[in-house]
Scaffold this motif. Structure first.
Motif, short mmCIF file in Angstrom:
data_model
loop_
_atom_site.label_atom_id
_atom_site.label_comp_id
_atom_site.label_asym_id
_atom_site.label_seq_id
_atom_site.Cartn_x
_atom_site.Cartn_y
_atom_site.Cartn_z
N ASP A 2 0.81 -1.22 0.00
CA ASP A 2 0.00 0.00 0.00
C ASP A 2 0.85 1.27 0.00
N VAL A 3 2.02 1.22 0.61
CA VAL A 3 2.91 2.38 0.68
C VAL A 3 3.37 2.79 -0.72
N TYR A 4 3.40 1.85 -1.62
CA TYR A 4 3.88 2.10 -2.97
C TYR A 4 2.73 2.30 -3.97
N ALA A 5 1.51 2.38 -3.44
CA ALA A 5 0.32 2.59 -4.28
C ALA A 5 -0.73 3.38 -3.51
N ILE A 6 -0.36 4.57 -3.03
CA ILE A 6 -1.21 5.38 -2.15
C ILE A 6 -2.57 5.69 -2.78
N GLU A 7 -2.57 6.13 -4.01
CA GLU A 7 -3.86 6.51 -4.63
C GLU A 7 -4.80 5.33 -4.71
N GLU A 8 -4.29 4.19 -5.15
CA GLU A 8 -5.12 3.00 -5.27
C GLU A 8 -5.58 2.47 -3.91
N ALA A 9 -4.65 2.38 -2.97
CA ALA A 9 -4.95 1.77 -1.68
C ALA A 9 -5.79 2.67 -0.77
N TYR A 10 -5.66 3.98 -0.91
CA TYR A 10 -6.33 4.89 0.02
C TYR A 10 -7.27 5.88 -0.68
N LEU A 11 -6.73 6.74 -1.50
CA LEU A 11 -7.51 7.87 -2.03
C LEU A 11 -8.65 7.44 -2.94
#
Length: 153
Positions: free
Chosen positions: A38-47
């Motif tokens: 998730d740290v390497y895919a912030i937009e996908e995992a969170y936003l």
């Protein structure tokens, strides 16, 4: 002056650095693995997934980060709370956690949950001070973690 703002793609390098550096300092770093994708895919995992990811800056310097992600229609998980070791103890974690709670509440979440390792004493104290209560323990990659939960009013 300390400010909180939403993650931008140009923050990615700072997020990766702070993620690794802060957890190395407390002895909880497990190396790169699926557990931190998730740290390497912030937009996908969170936003783009019913969550939020905040960056804390002190006079333009990236010193803090934290997020939450949707885990059910009424629940979100606090993730990636990190304060740069050189800036800990100044209340930035408190400000960050309160803002994450406010944003989660505004998005309609009723419950927040999270986990932290048993070696992260400062994090445990922060969560307990803010009304999170222990609901269990687990093991993750040979590190014992404490599971916390809080109902949002």
């Amino acid at each position: 002056m300390f400010t909180l703002r939403r993650y931008r793609p140009t923050d990615q390098g700072g997020v990766e650095y702070l993620h690794v550096h802060a957890i190395q300092q407390v002895g909880a770093y497990l190396g790169r693995g699926h557990w931190d994708d998730d740290v390497y895919a912030i937009e996908e995992a969170y936003l783009n997934n019913g969550g939020e990811f905040l960056i804390g800056e002190l006079d333009g310097v990236f010193v803090a980060m934290g997020a939450f992600r949707r885990t059910s229609p009424e629940s979100a998980e606090i993730k990636r709370m990190r304060i740069h070791p050189d800036y800990q103890g100044r209340g930035f974690g408190q400000l960050l956690l309160k803002e994450l709670e406010n944003r989660a509440r505004a998005m309609g979440y009723k419950t927040l949950h999270l986990d932290t390792s048993v070696v992260q004493i400062a994090a445990q104290k922060l969560y307990q001070k803010n009304g999170f209560h222990e609901v269990g323990r687990d093991r993750y990659q040979n590190i014992e973690v404490i599971l916390y939960e809080k109902a949002l009013a």
